[in-house]
Scaffold this motif. Structure first.
Motif, PDB file in Angstrom:
ATOM      1  N   CYS A  25       6.560  82.883  63.831  1.00 24.86           N
ATOM      2  CA  CYS A  25       6.631  82.273  62.499  1.00 24.86           C
ATOM      3  C   CYS A  25       5.916  83.213  61.519  1.00 24.86           C
ATOM      4  CB  CYS A  25       5.978  80.899  62.502  1.00 24.86           C
ATOM      5  SG  CYS A  25       6.798  79.761  63.634  1.00 24.86           S
ATOM      6  N   GLU A  26       6.595  83.507  60.419  1.00 28.76           N
ATOM      7  CA  GLU A  26       6.126  84.569  59.518  1.00 28.76           C
ATOM      8  C   GLU A  26       4.762  84.289  58.894  1.00 28.76           C
ATOM      9  OE1 GLU A  26       7.471  87.439  59.089  1.00 28.76           O
ATOM     10  OE2 GLU A  26       9.299  87.037  60.229  1.00 28.76           O
ATOM     11  N   PHE A  27       4.461  83.025  58.675  1.00 27.09           N
ATOM     12  CA  PHE A  27       3.251  82.658  57.925  1.00 27.09           C
ATOM     13  C   PHE A  27       2.027  82.500  58.820  1.00 27.09           C
ATOM     14  CE2 PHE A  27       6.120  79.215  58.990  1.00 27.09           C
ATOM     15  CZ  PHE A  27       5.339  78.506  59.874  1.00 27.09           C
ATOM     16  N   CYS A  28       2.218  82.552  60.136  1.00 28.66           N
ATOM     17  CA  CYS A  28       1.183  82.102  61.075  1.00 28.66           C
ATOM     18  C   CYS A  28       0.370  83.268  61.621  1.00 28.66           C
ATOM     19  CB  CYS A  28       1.858  81.340  62.210  1.00 28.66           C
ATOM     20  SG  CYS A  28       0.715  80.793  63.488  1.00 28.66           S
ATOM     21  N   ALA A  29      -0.954  83.062  61.686  1.00 27.91           N
ATOM     22  CA  ALA A  29      -1.844  84.122  62.186  1.00 27.91           C
ATOM     23  C   ALA A  29      -1.727  84.271  63.701  1.00 27.91           C
ATOM     24  CB  ALA A  29      -3.293  83.798  61.808  1.00 27.91           C
ATOM     25  N   SER A  30      -1.445  83.161  64.401  1.00 31.13           N
ATOM     26  CA  SER A  30      -1.407  83.215  65.874  1.00 31.13           C
ATOM     27  C   SER A  30      -0.336  84.160  66.381  1.00 31.13           C
ATOM     28  CB  SER A  30      -1.119  81.841  66.464  1.00 31.13           C
ATOM     29  OG  SER A  30      -1.952  80.882  65.911  1.00 31.13           O
ATOM     30  N   GLY A  31       0.800  84.144  65.695  1.00 31.80           N
ATOM     31  CA  GLY A  31       1.941  84.916  66.173  1.00 31.80           C
ATOM     32  C   GLY A  31       1.792  86.417  65.981  1.00 31.80           C
ATOM     33  N   MET A  32       0.723  86.824  65.300  1.00 32.18           N
ATOM     34  CA  MET A  32       0.540  88.273  65.101  1.00 32.18           C
ATOM     35  C   MET A  32       0.221  88.946  66.426  1.00 32.18           C
ATOM     36  SD  MET A  32      -1.207  88.598  61.366  1.00 32.18           S
ATOM     37  CE  MET A  32      -2.766  87.896  61.812  1.00 32.18           C
ATOM     38  N   LYS A  33      -0.308  88.177  67.362  1.00 31.30           N
ATOM     39  CA  LYS A  33      -0.538  88.712  68.710  1.00 31.30           C
ATOM     40  C   LYS A  33       0.512  88.104  69.627  1.00 31.30           C
ATOM     41  CE  LYS A  33      -4.582  90.656  67.728  1.00 31.30           C
ATOM     42  NZ  LYS A  33      -4.630  92.093  67.511  1.00 31.30           N
ATOM     43  N   LYS A  34       1.274  88.940  70.268  1.00 30.91           N
ATOM     44  CA  LYS A  34       2.329  88.471  71.181  1.00 30.91           C
ATOM     45  C   LYS A  34       1.740  87.653  72.320  1.00 30.91           C
ATOM     46  CE  LYS A  34       6.205  89.762  69.608  1.00 30.91           C
ATOM     47  NZ  LYS A  34       5.891  88.743  68.587  1.00 30.91           N
ATOM     48  N   LYS A  35       2.564  86.792  72.857  1.00 30.20           N
ATOM     49  CA  LYS A  35       2.115  85.977  73.992  1.00 30.20           C
ATOM     50  C   LYS A  35       1.811  86.875  75.191  1.00 30.20           C
ATOM     51  CE  LYS A  35       4.950  83.719  76.917  1.00 30.20           C
ATOM     52  NZ  LYS A  35       5.990  82.761  77.310  1.00 30.20           N
ATOM     53  N   LEU A  36       0.612  86.705  75.751  1.00 29.30           N
ATOM     54  CA  LEU A  36       0.291  87.448  76.976  1.00 29.30           C
ATOM     55  C   LEU A  36       0.619  86.598  78.190  1.00 29.30           C
ATOM     56  CD1 LEU A  36      -3.057  89.120  75.887  1.00 29.30           C
ATOM     57  CD2 LEU A  36      -0.785  90.146  76.035  1.00 29.30           C
ATOM     58  N   ARG A  37       0.314  85.308  78.067  1.00 30.49           N
ATOM     59  CA  ARG A  37       0.683  84.384  79.134  1.00 30.49           C
ATOM     60  C   ARG A  37       0.503  82.954  78.645  1.00 30.49           C
ATOM     61  NH1 ARG A  37      -3.716  82.004  81.802  1.00 30.49           N
ATOM     62  NH2 ARG A  37      -5.712  83.048  81.613  1.00 30.49           N
ATOM     63  N   SER A  38       1.067  82.021  79.410  1.00 29.91           N
ATOM     64  CA  SER A  38       0.819  80.610  79.128  1.00 29.91           C
ATOM     65  C   SER A  38      -0.475  80.202  79.802  1.00 29.91           C
ATOM     66  CB  SER A  38       1.969  79.767  79.694  1.00 29.91           C
ATOM     67  OG  SER A  38       3.069  79.846  78.832  1.00 29.91           O
ATOM     68  N   LEU A  39      -1.121  79.175  79.276  1.00 34.05           N
ATOM     69  CA  LEU A  39      -2.344  78.701  79.912  1.00 34.05           C
ATOM     70  C   LEU A  39      -2.016  77.844  81.123  1.00 34.05           C
ATOM     71  CD1 LEU A  39      -4.797  77.687  77.031  1.00 34.05           C
ATOM     72  CD2 LEU A  39      -4.434  79.918  78.096  1.00 34.05           C
ATOM     73  N   GLU A  40      -2.915  77.905  82.098  1.00 36.40           N
ATOM     74  CA  GLU A  40      -2.860  76.983  83.225  1.00 36.40           C
ATOM     75  C   GLU A  40      -3.208  75.590  82.704  1.00 36.40           C
ATOM     76  OE1 GLU A  40      -2.232  77.661  86.411  1.00 36.40           O
ATOM     77  OE2 GLU A  40      -1.872  79.759  85.900  1.00 36.40           O
ATOM     78  N   THR A  41      -2.772  74.567  83.428  1.00 39.44           N
ATOM     79  CA  THR A  41      -3.158  73.196  83.063  1.00 39.44           C
ATOM     80  C   THR A  41      -4.681  73.093  82.933  1.00 39.44           C
ATOM     81  OG1 THR A  41      -1.275  72.347  84.288  1.00 39.44           O
ATOM     82  CG2 THR A  41      -3.035  70.786  83.786  1.00 39.44           C
ATOM     83  N   SER A  42      -5.386  73.670  83.904  1.00 37.47           N
ATOM     84  CA  SER A  42      -6.856  73.557  83.920  1.00 37.47           C
ATOM     85  C   SER A  42      -7.474  74.157  82.655  1.00 37.47           C
ATOM     86  CB  SER A  42      -7.421  74.257  85.151  1.00 37.47           C
ATOM     87  OG  SER A  42      -7.081  75.631  85.135  1.00 37.47           O
ATOM     88  N   GLU A  43      -6.889  75.225  82.163  1.00 34.83           N
ATOM     89  CA  GLU A  43      -7.459  75.889  80.979  1.00 34.83           C
ATOM     90  C   GLU A  43      -7.261  75.033  79.728  1.00 34.83           C
ATOM     91  OE1 GLU A  43      -6.880  80.541  82.407  1.00 34.83           O
ATOM     92  OE2 GLU A  43      -5.175  79.449  81.621  1.00 34.83           O
ATOM     93  N   ILE A  44      -6.264  74.176  79.751  1.00 33.56           N
ATOM     94  CA  ILE A  44      -6.071  73.263  78.608  1.00 33.56           C
ATOM     95  C   ILE A  44      -7.013  72.066  78.774  1.00 33.56           C
ATOM     96  CG2 ILE A  44      -4.365  72.147  77.119  1.00 33.56           C
ATOM     97  CD1 ILE A  44      -2.155  73.663  78.627  1.00 33.56           C
ATOM     98  N   VAL A  45      -7.071  71.524  79.999  1.00 33.76           N
ATOM     99  CA  VAL A  45      -7.963  70.390  80.278  1.00 33.76           C
ATOM    100  C   VAL A  45      -9.416  70.775  79.973  1.00 33.76           C
ATOM    101  CG1 VAL A  45      -8.906  68.951  82.133  1.00 33.76           C
ATOM    102  CG2 VAL A  45      -6.444  69.394  82.048  1.00 33.76           C
ATOM    103  N   LEU A  46      -9.797  71.980  80.391  1.00 39.19           N
ATOM    104  CA  LEU A  46     -11.192  72.402  80.204  1.00 39.19           C
ATOM    105  C   LEU A  46     -11.576  72.519  78.734  1.00 39.19           C
ATOM    106  CD1 LEU A  46     -11.725  74.895  83.157  1.00 39.19           C
ATOM    107  CD2 LEU A  46     -13.204  72.956  82.598  1.00 39.19           C
ATOM    108  N   GLN A  47     -10.605  72.755  77.863  1.00 36.77           N
ATOM    109  CA  GLN A  47     -10.928  72.813  76.427  1.00 36.77           C
ATOM    110  C   GLN A  47     -11.487  71.469  75.972  1.00 36.77           C
ATOM    111  OE1 GLN A  47      -7.883  74.745  73.844  1.00 36.77           O
ATOM    112  NE2 GLN A  47      -6.884  75.264  75.777  1.00 36.77           N
TER     113      GLN A  47
END
Ligand code: SAH
Length: 344
Positions: free
Chosen positions: A114-136
């Motif tokens: 998405c052109e306006f978004c800061a997150s997309g400036m860095k390409k996806k390296l990987r998806s998070l594991e379930t645990s990495e989302i739960v741990l947040q």
């Protein structure tokens, strides 16, 4: 070794059955992990010693390293975590009238472009594991001492590009013996991966769905969101209709107001035409400007005029309250700052 936070109750049941243990112990495990928040299996007093040893061999009770913690004057807190492989992710905790919500990241970087978004400036390296989302969630609670009541899956990444792990995450945090975060207190936001919207219509936990629409027609949307070239607005609206017919739930339409791009009254009228008669409500979002991007936030007057027109045309609408303005609040900004620092 697997993180214990990767397992839902059903996953634990399968594991228990495979290891000749009673499946009801899955509930006990959930209680120990999420209610008592144990940091060692030895704390589980109702489980036999030899099975504790087995668990210790197969699982790890892990956590996330907190690199930075910021607190804004309005109470918003932002955490930068380092994952085991060194990647950085952001988590935001917000204080709302209705309780405390956490905004979780689902991927390292994002490929939606998405052109306006800061997150997309860095390409996806990987998806998070379930645990990495739960741990947040667990870490945000631990580091703040606050009980979280709401979750928005709106951090870095596209949740429907990490579909299975995001759904397992929802099962875990929603569990009645665990964190007990109510399904109606959980919102998943997508840029519009149409096949997954259809699939999500069958998800048995009744969470809220938000769609990042951000434009009233394909011409504007394709300019600001690459995904629109694959899944156009008409396909999204069709999928929303299907989702509503299956779930009977109101869908949130997110609309960032970008100066002179999508914030004219003509756009507002077109948006009303597009959404007319649908069980939706529109969340107008003031744009958080990103230094590297040319987009500007709409003026207050333009935002109000847009809002008023939607109201007048009887579209349910709200203008999102801004939070964390003084702490790199726009998605991805804390992460990209730290990455720059570490490159030096
Ligand atoms: N990928 C998902 C979820 C993450 S983005 C999605 O697109 O919905 C969460 C929301 O923040 C989206 O609506 C996104 O368009 C919006 N967003 C991204 N950058 C923003 C910015 N700088 N200011 C305001 N909202 C932004």
């Amino acid at each position: 070794m697997v993180s214990v936070y990767n397992y839902s109750e059903d996953d634990f049941k399968d594991y228990l059955i495979a290891n000749n243990e009673k499946p009801f112990r899955a509930k006990q495990l959930i209680e120990w992990l999420y209610r008592h928040k144990i940091s060692s299996f030895d704390e589980m007093t109702n489980i036999k010693k030899d099975f504790i040893e087995k668990l210790k061999n197969d699982f790890i009770i892990d956590d996330l390293e907190c690199v930075t913690k910021q607190k804004a004057s309005d109470g918003t807190q932002k955490f930068l975590f380092r994952l085991n492989d060194g990647n950085l992710i952001e988590t935001v905790l917000m204080n709302n009238e209705y309780g405390y919500s956490v905004c979780v990241t689902t991927q390292v970087g994002c490929n939606m472009g998405c052109e306006f978004c800061a997150s997309g400036m860095k390409k996806k390296l990987r998806s998070l594991e379930t645990s990495e989302i739960v741990l947040q969630i667990l870490m945000a609670e631990k580091l703040s001492g606050i009980k979280i009541s709401h979750i928005v899956v709106m951090g870095i990444g596209e949740p429907f590009d990490n579909y299975d792990n995001v759904l397992r995450f929802i099962r875990i945090v929603n569990h009645p013996l665990g964190l007990q975060i109510g399904s109606r207190h959980i919102t998943v936001s997508t840029c519009g991966i149409v096949p997954k919207i259809y699939e999500f219509s069958d998800f048995d936990i009744q969470v809220n769905l938000a769609i990042s629409l951000h434009a009233p027609n394909n011409e504007i949307r394709s300019q600001i969101m690459k995904i629109n070239k694959t899944y156009s607005i008409d396909k999204i609206v069709e999928a929303i209709k299907y989702y509503i017919s299956k779930t009977n739930r109101r869908v949130t339409i997110e609309y960032i107001l970008l100066h002179s791009i999508n914030d004219t009254l003509a756009c507002a009228n077109e948006l009303c035409d597009l959404l007319h008669g649908l069980n939706i409500y529109v969340n107008l979002i003031p744009y958080n400007e990103v230094i590297e991007k040319p987009f500007k936030r709409s003026t207050k007057d333009d935002m109000m005029a847009f809002f008023d027109l939607l109201k007048k045309r009887r579209i349910n609408v709200q203008l999102r309250r801004e939070q964390g303005g003084d702490i790199d609040a726009a998605c991805g900004q804390l992460r990209s700052k730290q990455m720059k620092k570490e490159e030096l």
